[in-house]
Design an enzyme around this catalytic site. Structure first.
Site, PDB file in Angstrom:
ATOM      1  CE  LYS A 112      41.346  32.565  36.292  1.00 25.27           C
ATOM      2  NZ  LYS A 112      40.113  33.406  36.297  1.00 25.27           N
TER       3      LYS A 112
HETATM    4  C1  LIG Z   1      39.992  34.697  35.806  1.00 25.23           C
HETATM    5  C2  LIG Z   1      38.625  35.214  35.517  1.00 25.23           C
HETATM    6  C3  LIG Z   1      38.416  36.409  34.781  1.00 25.23           C
HETATM    7  C4  LIG Z   1      39.558  37.276  34.293  1.00 25.23           C
HETATM    8  O1  LIG Z   1      40.328  36.668  33.281  1.00 25.23           O
HETATM    9  P1  LIG Z   1      41.776  37.257  32.909  1.00 25.23           P
HETATM   10  O2  LIG Z   1      42.353  36.306  31.935  1.00 25.23           O
HETATM   11  O3  LIG Z   1      42.542  37.275  34.215  1.00 25.23           O
HETATM   12  O4  LIG Z   1      41.593  38.617  32.359  1.00 25.23           O
HETATM   13  C5  LIG Z   1      37.102  36.787  34.507  1.00 25.23           C
HETATM   14  N1  LIG Z   1      36.056  36.063  34.961  1.00 25.23           N
HETATM   15  C6  LIG Z   1      36.212  34.929  35.677  1.00 25.23           C
HETATM   16  C7  LIG Z   1      35.000  34.199  36.156  1.00 25.23           C
HETATM   17  C8  LIG Z   1      37.488  34.456  35.977  1.00 25.23           C
HETATM   18  O5  LIG Z   1      37.639  33.324  36.702  1.00 25.23           O
END
Ligand SMILES: *Cc1c(COP(=O)(O)O)cnc(C)c1O
Length: 466
Positions: A112
């Site tokens: 993120k």
């Molecule tokens: C947010 C997140 C996901 C999922 O990503 P999306 O874009 O919501 O599909 C997967 N793994 C981790 C570690 C995350 O923080």
């Protein structure tokens, strides 16, 4: 470039207004009116670019009317300067034609950061030009909150309030948020669960009269277009290193809200040779059921070992539906009129989706086995989210010859419980820049689940000296 709503009834907006608006007024999500397209020759010319140069090439066509070339290069430069690996998103080979794309070298050890470091810089720049200050407010069950705080901590034109459920996030995740002591960062530990936090944020957006004059709330959740856009870049980056545009490259993505994998779909639409995108889910498998059985029925949330993918309904899936239904906003609005009701795609839409997307579900027991097997076989330690992507890729890949890239969305040290279940004897140290996490000073405010007390606290903090 203009942006339109997936429900077809909200006004179209410029790039800057789109990223500062969030949800469209008709309840839809903003998408570009048309996508930029890169020819094979264009893509070949990107080979050898570093991450920041490539990010500029991919993002520039979306933003050209609102930012100068220089401004965008500066924003990108600042966004990725905090990453601990010089390659920003390095590839690691785990099998003959299988690679891991490590997306966890940012400040909070999860992918993120790619979107939220960029979003913080972008917001701050756009707000500075407009002479505006805003208040970012969000709820978190873990990863998003810390990434948003890291993205906004140095922004002069933003105050950020993040609500987390008191005593219900992991200690690593809490400390990553509460040890940021910048004077524009406020952590609220709310006496309630994650839903209570989310409801409080929703109620606050609906009535913002508690804010000081001239201030408004802005959202940083994964429906923000700028977050998706920033994630397109690493699909190009990885594919170029594995031989694109001459070679076709495939990706497997641990999926929750469908933001990350939707960026891969956009990369394909923009000309990157991708054949297969694998939607990897945990027990919260609504997207797997939808793609494999045309069953999009919301079910109660299951708490898994991969908590960042614990989701009942994936909000960004709406953006794909818009394309599958010929960009007909009225059809999407009708399909999604009741998001808690079962939904079935038309045959045409389902077949169209299945051309690109495959899916697979991995439960907790298998997740632990995959972490253990991978470590014993190669010494490489997977976090539980990544393990799900790796397993899904191996189960449903269509081609043994084309490279398969598994996106690693988090560092294993962020989820020590799952790793300890898989490998009880193995220590997983935090990376060097976080080793003192347990000694750092924390700052947070515990508040009851009471709207007026939260609003009073926010108003007081916002009027004190800033
Ligand atoms: C947010 C997140 C996901 C999922 O990503 P999306 O874009 O919501 O599909 C997967 N793994 C981790 C570690 C995350 O923080």
């Amino acid at each position: 470039m203009k942006f339109v709503s997936t429900r077809g009834r909200a006004p179209s907006l410029s790039f800057a207004d789109t990223v500062l608006t969030g949800l469209a007024s008709d309840g839809g999500l903003y998408v570009p009116e048309s996508l930029p397209h890169f020819s094979r020759k264009d893509i070949a010319a990107m080979a050898g670019m570093d991450y920041q140069q490539l990010a500029f090439e991919i993002i520039w066509p979306f933003v050209g009317e609102d930012l100068s070339e220089r401004e965008l290069r500066d924003i990108i430069g600042r966004s990725y300067s905090q990453f601990r690996h010089r390659a920003v998103a390095p590839l690691v080979q785990t099998d003959t034609n299988e690679w891991i794309l490590e997306l966890f070298h940012g400040p909070t050890l999860a992918f993120k950061d790619f979107a939220l470091q960029f979003l913080g810089q972008l917001f701050d720049h756009l707000l500075e030009k407009r002479g505006e200050r805003v208040v970012v407010m969000g709820a978190t069950s873990g990863d998003t909150g810390s990434a948003a705080i890291e993205g906004c901590r140095h922004c002069d034109n933003i105050d950020i309030f993040i609500l987390h459920p008191h005593n219900r996030v992991s200690e690593v995740q809490r400390r990553q948020m509460t040890t940021v002591l910048s004077d524009n960062v406020f952590n609220i530990a709310m006496e309630g669960n994650f839903d209570d936090c989310q409801n409080m944020v929703k109620a606050s957006f609906a009535n913002q009269s508690f804010l000081p004059d001239g201030r408004r709330l802005v959202a940083v959740n994964s429906i923000n277009w700028a977050r998706i856009m920033a994630q397109i870049v690493y699909y190009f980056y990885a594919a170029l290193r594995l031989g694109a545009p001459e070679k076709t490259v495939n990706f497997s993505v641990p999926t929750g809200n469908f933001g990350d994998i939707f960026a891969g779909y956009l990369a394909k639409q923009m000309g990157l040779p991708i054949d297969q995108l694998v939607i990897a889910t945990n027990a919260n498998d609504i997207l797997h059921r939808c793609i494999s059985d045309n069953d999009h029925t919301p079910k109660p949330l299951v708490h898994s070992l991969s908590p960042s993918m614990d989701i009942m309904v994936s909000s960004n899936f709406e953006r794909l539906l818009f394309d599958l239904y010929g960009r007909d906003g009225a059809a999407v609005a009708e399909l999604l009129a009741d998001r808690s009701a079962p939904m079935h795609l038309s045959e045409v839409a389902l077949l169209q989706a299945q051309k690109t997307f495959s899916s697979y579900r991995v439960d907790d027991a298998r997740t632990i086995e995959v972490i253990r097997e991978q470590y014993l076989a190669t010494g490489y330690l997977l976090d539980p989210h990544t393990a799900i992507g790796v397993e899904a890729a191996r189960r449903v890949r269509r081609s043994a010859e084309q490279p398969m890239v598994c996106l690693s969305t988090a560092h294993p040290a962020k989820f020590p419980d799952a790793v300890a279940q898989a490998l009880p004897q193995t220590e997983i140290p935090l990376p060097a820049h976080m080793q003192d996490l347990w000694q750092r000073e924390e700052r947070l405010k515990v508040l009851p689940n009471d709207l007026s007390q939260v609003h009073d606290y926010m108003a007081t903090m916002l009027s004190e000296g800033r």
